[in-house]
Design an enzyme around this catalytic site. Structure first.
Site, PDB file in Angstrom:
ATOM      1  N   GLY A  19       0.823  -1.216   0.000  1.00 37.00           N
ATOM      2  CA  GLY A  19       0.000   0.000   0.000  1.00 37.00           C
ATOM      3  C   GLY A  19       0.851   1.256   0.000  1.00 37.00           C
ATOM      4  CE  LYS A  20       6.141   1.143  -3.410  1.00 31.39           C
ATOM      5  NZ  LYS A  20       6.800   0.096  -3.983  1.00 31.39           N
TER       6      LYS A  20
ATOM      7  CG  ASP B 194       0.063   2.691  -7.052  1.00 33.70           C
ATOM      8  OD1 ASP B 194      -0.792   2.617  -6.153  1.00 33.70           O
ATOM      9  OD2 ASP B 194       1.050   1.940  -7.126  1.00 33.70           O
TER      10      ASP B 194
ATOM     11  CG  ASP C 238      12.543  -5.631  -6.814  1.00 30.84           C
ATOM     12  OD1 ASP C 238      12.742  -6.544  -6.002  1.00 30.84           O
ATOM     13  OD2 ASP C 238      11.433  -5.074  -6.977  1.00 30.84           O
TER      14      ASP C 238
ATOM     15  CD  GLU D 185      12.209  -5.672 -13.138  1.00 30.75           C
ATOM     16  OE1 GLU D 185      11.478  -5.638 -12.140  1.00 30.75           O
ATOM     17  OE2 GLU D 185      11.840  -6.021 -14.263  1.00 30.75           O
TER      18      GLU D 185
ATOM     19  CB  THR E 195      11.801  -2.914   9.341  1.00 36.23           C
ATOM     20  OG1 THR E 195      10.448  -3.290   9.193  1.00 36.23           O
ATOM     21  CG2 THR E 195      11.946  -1.414   9.165  1.00 36.23           C
ATOM     22  CD  GLN E 196      16.796  -4.679  13.277  1.00 41.82           C
ATOM     23  OE1 GLN E 196      17.985  -4.975  13.272  1.00 41.82           O
ATOM     24  NE2 GLN E 196      15.967  -5.042  14.243  1.00 41.82           N
TER      25      GLN E 196
ATOM     26  N   GLY F 144     -13.645  -5.156 -20.816  1.00 36.09           N
ATOM     27  CA  GLY F 144     -12.863  -6.373 -20.952  1.00 36.09           C
ATOM     28  C   GLY F 144     -12.485  -6.629 -22.394  1.00 36.09           C
TER      29      GLY F 144
ATOM     30  CB  CYS G 155     -15.789  -0.301 -22.148  1.00 41.84           C
ATOM     31  SG  CYS G 155     -14.729   0.008 -23.565  1.00 41.84           S
TER      32      CYS G 155
ATOM     33  CG  HIS H 265     -13.468   2.843 -19.448  1.00 39.96           C
ATOM     34  ND1 HIS H 265     -13.531   1.577 -18.913  1.00 39.96           N
ATOM     35  CD2 HIS H 265     -13.091   2.686 -20.737  1.00 39.96           C
ATOM     36  CE1 HIS H 265     -13.210   0.694 -19.841  1.00 39.96           C
ATOM     37  NE2 HIS H 265     -12.929   1.338 -20.955  1.00 39.96           N
TER      38      HIS H 265
ATOM     39  CD  GLU I 162     -14.338   2.496 -15.495  1.00 37.77           C
ATOM     40  OE1 GLU I 162     -15.361   3.043 -15.948  1.00 37.77           O
ATOM     41  OE2 GLU I 162     -13.682   1.638 -16.129  1.00 37.77           O
TER      42      GLU I 162
HETATM   43  N1  GLN Z   1     -12.852  -5.102 -26.247  1.00 35.00           N
HETATM   44  C1  GLN Z   1     -13.701  -3.971 -26.457  1.00 35.00           C
HETATM   45  C2  GLN Z   1     -13.105  -2.981 -27.437  1.00 35.00           C
HETATM   46  O1  GLN Z   1     -11.918  -3.009 -27.668  1.00 35.00           O
HETATM   47  C3  GLN Z   1     -14.023  -3.289 -25.161  1.00 35.00           C
HETATM   48  C4  GLN Z   1     -12.863  -2.590 -24.545  1.00 35.00           C
HETATM   49  C5  GLN Z   1     -13.027  -2.279 -23.097  1.00 35.00           C
HETATM   50  O2  GLN Z   1     -13.938  -2.792 -22.447  1.00 35.00           O
HETATM   51  N2  GLN Z   1     -12.143  -1.470 -22.535  1.00 35.00           N
HETATM   52  O3  GLN Z   1     -13.788  -2.161 -27.971  1.00 35.00           O
END
Ligand code: GLN
Length: 536
Positions: free
Chosen positions: A15-16, A70, A147, A149, A191-192, A355, A382, A508, A510
């Protein structure tokens, strides 16, 4: 230029990012202007090509940057909009260095990690700090100290601290303080070790934030102070909290903002911290008057981080109504094997998020149908918008086997199709329709009443869209496209009229939801879900 460099030790996932965002929030509440940078030491140029299963959701910025989740926390906590330069990856750094080498910019020199890569890293950090005009910039280094990287980045920030003056920098190290089960003893050895590792790289932490399931004992703070060479007030306890939005308050109780302000001789605008709005919001999150069950139907449901922004958006929307949300993570394949009633029967609302790829799509279509037919509040985002459209085509218009060409390239009724400009593309990175774009909203629609406007700017990330040839057919049958792009060709929102709440968007929402300023669509879903619960 002043910096807070945030590193992590012992293990990842501490949770940095939340610690760093919380500190930013506190300093902001003292009237300071804060900017944030996230460093991801992977070789990907950006998070766009990464699987949400492995890395959590891909967060999208206004400028179309596909970045680490993040960055979403920074935007939500600090209520800012940042650009993709604020996410520095090894991929971006190396790409620039190699391009410069090919152009001959290094004038015959041997190009090396030090100084060429480190200079590029420092250059990126300082140019953002300068450009954002902030009083201070928080730089969070992803990964864990030790790490391979991360090495060039740690070396760069070490050098940077020398260049801007050590007094203008704070190194904050977050570590894990495990508790041994049988004796319940908090252990400081990890931690040390991790502080020792950091010191071997030339970085001495100023602040140590110890993550643990409970608050750190005073004796443990003293011990860390002694062994890690920091003052006791600079050992901060970060116990598990009930909500991420509680973390700023937990840190502030221990005097974190004052400590930082003192050390860096910052000049805050106010002595007093005004956290009243934040506390009001937190109060609704922690003790709401009622709670609704929202089923989130997806295929990455084993990792909650895959849908992080949706979870936050639901929290914001619900808190606004003094409501809580219980998210029922639902693998869409279960809808096929068990049937919708068994899986979704108890939900007060259904959310189908975005998705990619064929797996799980038919289950999502079943979810959309069930919500439409049973009058259950539904929001689709979407891919969720696309499956609601396909479902409507198949079961209301009667276009059997209607589909998206993403899943059936030879579909008889390709109601969702690749956008024309996508056809010639071969490369997958940063080539979708990305970022903030204007959405025109039809007057008198439900979307209009939720947005309270006929225009909205929302973030996008897709390759497919509603096939324009079918628009009239949809509209006539009752799938109303109440949101469209500015030219009018691209469908952005679909809604049903005779339904308690059924709305979906190509964009989107959100990603733009904030505490106190929830997304319109998530608000609509939560309000309708509350109504459903009251009616039941
Ligand atoms: N796969 C779909 C597209 O490319 C939906 C993309 C998404 O849900 N972000 O349009």
């Amino acid at each position: 230029m002043k910096f807070i460099f945030v590193t992590g030790g012992v293990l990842s996932g501490l949770g940095k990012g939340i610690t760093a965002s919380s500190i930013g929030k506190l300093l902001m509440c003292r009237g300071l202007k804060v900017s944030a940078i996230k460093i991801d030491p992977y070789l990907n140029i950006d998070a766009g090509t990464m699987n949400p299963f492995e890395h959590g959701e891909v967060y999208v910025l206004d400028d179309g940057g596909e970045v680490d989740l993040d960055l979403g926390n920074y935007e939500r906590f600090l209520d800012i909009s940042i650009s993709s330069e604020h996410n520095i990856t090894t991929g971006k750094v190396y790409q620039t260095v190699i391009d410069k080498e090919r152009r001959g910019d290094y004038l015959g020199k041997t190009v090396q990690i030090i100084p060429h890569v480190t200079n590029e890293i420092k250059g990126r950090i300082t140019s953002i700090a300068r450009g954002s005009n902030a009083d201070l910039t928080i730089v969070e280094l992803g990964g864990t100290v030790g790490d391979i990287e991360s090495m060039p980045f740690l070396e760069s920030v070490r050098q940077l601290a020398v260049e801007v003056g050590r007094e203008n920098c704070i190194f904050l190290h977050t570590t894990l303080i495990p508790i041994l089960g049988s004796v319940g003893e908090q252990k400081t050895k990890p931690t040390q070790h991790s502080v020792k590792e950091l010191m071997a790289l030339g970085i001495k932490p100023d602040l140590i934030v110890g993550r643990s399931s409970v608050e750190l004992d005073e004796a443990i703070k003293s011990k860390i102070s002694m062994f890690c060479d920091v003052s006791k007030e600079a050992v901060i306890s970060a116990p598990d909290s009930r909500s991420i939005y509680e973390v700023p308050l937990v840190l502030e109780k221990q005097g974190v903002s004052e400590l930082i302000i003192d050390r860096m001789r910052l000049k805050p605008l106010t002595r007093d911290m005004d956290l009243s709005e934040w506390k009001g919001f937190l109060q609704s999150v922690l003790s709401p008057s009622m709670t609704v069950d929202i089923a989130l139907v997806g295929k990455y449901t084993d990792l909650a981080d895959s849908y992080l922004s949706h979870l936050e958006a639901l929290t914001h929307a619900a808190a606004q109504e003094d409501c809580g949300v219980n998210v029922l993570f639902t693998d869409s394949d279960r809808l096929l094997s068990e049937g919708p009633e068994a899986v979704l029967g108890k939900a007060h609302g259904i959310l189908v998020p975005g998705g990619f790829g064929t797996r799980g799509v038919e289950g999502k279509i079943v979810a959309a149908r069930y919500a439409r037919e049973q009058g259950i509040p539904f929001a689709g985002v979407c891919l969720g918008f696309q499956v609601a459209t396909v479902e409507f085509a198949r079961n209301v218009i009667g276009l059997e086997r209607a589909n998206s060409t993403e899943f059936d390239p030879r579909s008889l009724h390709p109601v969702i199709d690749l956008m024309p400009e996508q056809r010639e593309l071969n490369s997958k990175g940063a080539t979708m329709r990305l970022g903030s774009m204007k959405v025109m909203i039809r007057e008198g629609s439900r979307a209009h009443s939720l947005y309270g406007s006929t225009e909205a700017w929302e973030r996008h990330r897709h390759r497919f869209e509603v096939n324009p040839e079918y628009i009239d057919q949809f509209e006539r049958a009752g799938w109303r496209f109440s949101g469209r792009c500015e030219e009018g060709r691209r469908m952005e929102i679909g809604e049903l009229e005779d339904h308690p709440f059924f709305m979906a968007s190509q964009f989107h929402p959100e990603f733009k939801s904030r505490p106190g300023r929830p997304s319109a669509m998530h608000s609509g879903l939560v309000q309708a879900a509350m109504q459903r619960k009251r009616d039941s």
